[in-house]
Write a protein that holds these residues in place. Sequence first.
Motif, mmCIF file in Angstrom:
data_model
loop_
_atom_site.group_PDB
_atom_site.id
_atom_site.type_symbol
_atom_site.label_atom_id
_atom_site.label_comp_id
_atom_site.label_asym_id
_atom_site.label_seq_id
_atom_site.Cartn_x
_atom_site.Cartn_y
_atom_site.Cartn_z
ATOM 1 N N ILE A 26 0.845 -1.202 0.000
ATOM 2 C CA ILE A 26 0.000 0.000 0.000
ATOM 3 C C ILE A 26 0.876 1.247 0.000
ATOM 4 O O ILE A 26 0.634 2.198 -0.755
ATOM 5 C CB ILE A 26 -0.983 -0.007 1.188
ATOM 6 C CG1 ILE A 26 -2.053 -1.086 0.983
ATOM 7 C CG2 ILE A 26 -1.626 1.371 1.370
ATOM 8 C CD1 ILE A 26 -2.929 -1.337 2.197
ATOM 9 N N VAL A 27 1.914 1.248 0.828
ATOM 10 C CA VAL A 27 2.822 2.403 0.871
ATOM 11 C C VAL A 27 3.459 2.615 -0.501
ATOM 12 O O VAL A 27 3.497 3.742 -0.999
ATOM 13 C CB VAL A 27 3.898 2.247 1.967
ATOM 14 C CG1 VAL A 27 4.966 3.331 1.848
ATOM 15 C CG2 VAL A 27 3.270 2.290 3.351
ATOM 16 N N PHE A 28 3.944 1.551 -1.125
ATOM 17 C CA PHE A 28 4.537 1.683 -2.465
ATOM 18 C C PHE A 28 3.537 2.257 -3.455
ATOM 19 O O PHE A 28 3.872 3.114 -4.268
ATOM 20 C CB PHE A 28 5.056 0.339 -2.978
ATOM 21 C CG PHE A 28 6.314 -0.119 -2.309
ATOM 22 C CD1 PHE A 28 7.428 0.707 -2.214
ATOM 23 C CD2 PHE A 28 6.382 -1.388 -1.767
ATOM 24 C CE1 PHE A 28 8.594 0.279 -1.602
ATOM 25 C CE2 PHE A 28 7.549 -1.829 -1.146
ATOM 26 C CZ PHE A 28 8.646 -0.993 -1.063
ATOM 27 N N ARG A 29 2.302 1.786 -3.393
ATOM 28 C CA ARG A 29 1.284 2.271 -4.333
ATOM 29 C C ARG A 29 0.977 3.751 -4.133
ATOM 30 O O ARG A 29 0.849 4.502 -5.104
ATOM 31 C CB ARG A 29 0.014 1.442 -4.219
ATOM 32 C CG ARG A 29 0.168 0.042 -4.757
ATOM 33 C CD ARG A 29 -1.132 -0.745 -4.657
ATOM 34 N NE ARG A 29 -0.919 -2.137 -4.975
ATOM 35 C CZ ARG A 29 -0.816 -2.630 -6.207
ATOM 36 N NH1 ARG A 29 -0.915 -1.823 -7.241
ATOM 37 N NH2 ARG A 29 -0.617 -3.924 -6.396
ATOM 38 N N VAL A 30 0.848 4.188 -2.880
ATOM 39 C CA VAL A 30 0.490 5.594 -2.655
ATOM 40 C C VAL A 30 1.691 6.522 -2.804
ATOM 41 O O VAL A 30 1.510 7.717 -3.015
ATOM 42 C CB VAL A 30 -0.248 5.814 -1.312
ATOM 43 C CG1 VAL A 30 -1.557 5.038 -1.301
ATOM 44 C CG2 VAL A 30 0.602 5.486 -0.119
ATOM 45 N N ILE A 31 2.901 5.976 -2.741
ATOM 46 C CA ILE A 31 4.068 6.798 -3.082
ATOM 47 C C ILE A 31 4.010 7.143 -4.568
ATOM 48 O O ILE A 31 4.307 8.264 -4.960
ATOM 49 C CB ILE A 31 5.388 6.070 -2.721
ATOM 50 C CG1 ILE A 31 5.617 6.140 -1.212
ATOM 51 C CG2 ILE A 31 6.575 6.665 -3.471
ATOM 52 C CD1 ILE A 31 6.798 5.317 -0.725
ATOM 53 N N ALA A 32 3.583 6.177 -5.364
ATOM 54 C CA ALA A 32 3.474 6.400 -6.807
ATOM 55 C C ALA A 32 2.344 7.359 -7.146
ATOM 56 O O ALA A 32 2.390 8.054 -8.163
ATOM 57 C CB ALA A 32 3.262 5.072 -7.535
ATOM 58 N N GLY A 33 1.318 7.417 -6.325
ATOM 59 C CA GLY A 33 0.198 8.318 -6.579
ATOM 60 C C GLY A 33 -0.938 8.055 -5.613
ATOM 61 O O GLY A 33 -1.105 6.950 -5.111
ATOM 62 N N GLU A 34 -1.693 9.085 -5.373
ATOM 63 C CA GLU A 34 -2.833 9.008 -4.456
ATOM 64 C C GLU A 34 -3.853 7.980 -4.955
ATOM 65 O O GLU A 34 -4.085 7.858 -6.157
ATOM 66 C CB GLU A 34 -3.450 10.403 -4.401
ATOM 67 C CG GLU A 34 -4.594 10.554 -3.472
ATOM 68 C CD GLU A 34 -5.114 11.980 -3.491
ATOM 69 O OE1 GLU A 34 -4.921 12.679 -2.493
ATOM 70 O OE2 GLU A 34 -5.695 12.390 -4.521
ATOM 71 N N HIS A 35 -4.438 7.237 -4.019
ATOM 72 C CA HIS A 35 -5.474 6.253 -4.344
ATOM 73 C C HIS A 35 -6.591 6.357 -3.318
ATOM 74 O O HIS A 35 -6.338 6.650 -2.145
ATOM 75 C CB HIS A 35 -4.939 4.818 -4.272
ATOM 76 C CG HIS A 35 -3.980 4.454 -5.337
ATOM 77 N ND1 HIS A 35 -4.348 4.201 -6.636
ATOM 78 C CD2 HIS A 35 -2.640 4.276 -5.301
ATOM 79 C CE1 HIS A 35 -3.289 3.895 -7.350
ATOM 80 N NE2 HIS A 35 -2.237 3.939 -6.564
ATOM 81 N N SER A 36 -7.787 6.063 -3.737
ATOM 82 C CA SER A 36 -8.876 5.941 -2.774
ATOM 83 C C SER A 36 -8.752 4.576 -2.113
ATOM 84 O O SER A 36 -8.116 3.659 -2.651
ATOM 85 C CB SER A 36 -10.236 6.068 -3.461
ATOM 86 O OG SER A 36 -10.479 4.935 -4.273
ATOM 87 N N VAL A 37 -9.357 4.433 -0.949
ATOM 88 C CA VAL A 37 -9.346 3.140 -0.265
ATOM 89 C C VAL A 37 -10.029 2.103 -1.156
ATOM 90 O O VAL A 37 -9.579 0.953 -1.246
ATOM 91 C CB VAL A 37 -10.014 3.232 1.126
ATOM 92 C CG1 VAL A 37 -10.082 1.868 1.790
ATOM 93 C CG2 VAL A 37 -9.270 4.221 2.023
ATOM 94 N N SER A 38 -11.074 2.504 -1.864
ATOM 95 C CA SER A 38 -11.768 1.587 -2.786
ATOM 96 C C SER A 38 -10.835 1.098 -3.884
ATOM 97 O O SER A 38 -10.827 -0.092 -4.220
ATOM 98 C CB SER A 38 -12.972 2.273 -3.429
ATOM 99 O OG SER A 38 -13.878 2.698 -2.465
ATOM 100 N N GLU A 39 -10.050 1.995 -4.459
ATOM 101 C CA GLU A 39 -9.087 1.605 -5.493
ATOM 102 C C GLU A 39 -8.049 0.645 -4.924
ATOM 103 O O GLU A 39 -7.699 -0.348 -5.565
ATOM 104 C CB GLU A 39 -8.376 2.838 -6.063
ATOM 105 C CG GLU A 39 -9.241 3.722 -6.909
ATOM 106 C CD GLU A 39 -8.570 5.045 -7.252
ATOM 107 O OE1 GLU A 39 -8.983 5.640 -8.264
ATOM 108 O OE2 GLU A 39 -7.656 5.497 -6.536
ATOM 109 N N LEU A 40 -7.569 0.944 -3.736
ATOM 110 C CA LEU A 40 -6.581 0.062 -3.109
ATOM 111 C C LEU A 40 -7.162 -1.324 -2.871
ATOM 112 O O LEU A 40 -6.482 -2.333 -3.093
ATOM 113 C CB LEU A 40 -6.087 0.662 -1.784
ATOM 114 C CG LEU A 40 -5.202 1.897 -1.894
ATOM 115 C CD1 LEU A 40 -4.980 2.523 -0.524
ATOM 116 C CD2 LEU A 40 -3.868 1.548 -2.555
ATOM 117 N N ALA A 41 -8.419 -1.382 -2.443
ATOM 118 C CA ALA A 41 -9.062 -2.662 -2.136
ATOM 119 C C ALA A 41 -9.127 -3.572 -3.353
ATOM 120 O O ALA A 41 -9.092 -4.799 -3.219
ATOM 121 C CB ALA A 41 -10.453 -2.427 -1.559
ATOM 122 N N GLU A 42 -9.176 -2.992 -4.545
ATOM 123 C CA GLU A 42 -9.250 -3.790 -5.773
ATOM 124 C C GLU A 42 -7.976 -4.608 -6.017
ATOM 125 O O GLU A 42 -8.014 -5.607 -6.719
ATOM 126 C CB GLU A 42 -9.511 -2.881 -6.974
ATOM 127 C CG GLU A 42 -10.887 -2.247 -6.963
ATOM 128 C CD GLU A 42 -11.084 -1.223 -8.077
ATOM 129 O OE1 GLU A 42 -10.219 -1.149 -8.985
ATOM 130 O OE2 GLU A 42 -12.084 -0.501 -8.030
#
Length: 115
Positions: A26-42
């Motif tokens: 999750i940290v790696f993903r949000v470092i690359a760009g902002e995400h909603s919790v819904s997007e992360l859950a996918e």
Amino acid sequence: MVVDELSSSDIDRVFQALADATRRDIVFRVIAGEHSVSELAEFYSMSFAAVQKHVAVLERASLVTKEKRGREQMVSANFEAVRRAQQLLDEYETIWRQRVDRISQILAEDKKASS
């Protein structure tokens, strides 16, 4: 030194948060760009609630921030906190490298003395 700047409980929270592979991802993903919790859950084969709990752990460790926008909760990296965590790990690496170097010196001296 970063170790001196952070309390023991702050350091514990960071390492506990990063101890889990999903939270690191999750940290790696949000470092690359902002995400909603819904997007992360996918991205994960777990419930939305489980992803929310992972984000909450990261938020308590100050590694991410969450902002409500309409119906979405947007998750962003707290770059300063991530930078501090990196510096902390770098400091631990330096300490251990110095210890390994010192052990190597002692062994070399011992080998020389026994020759």
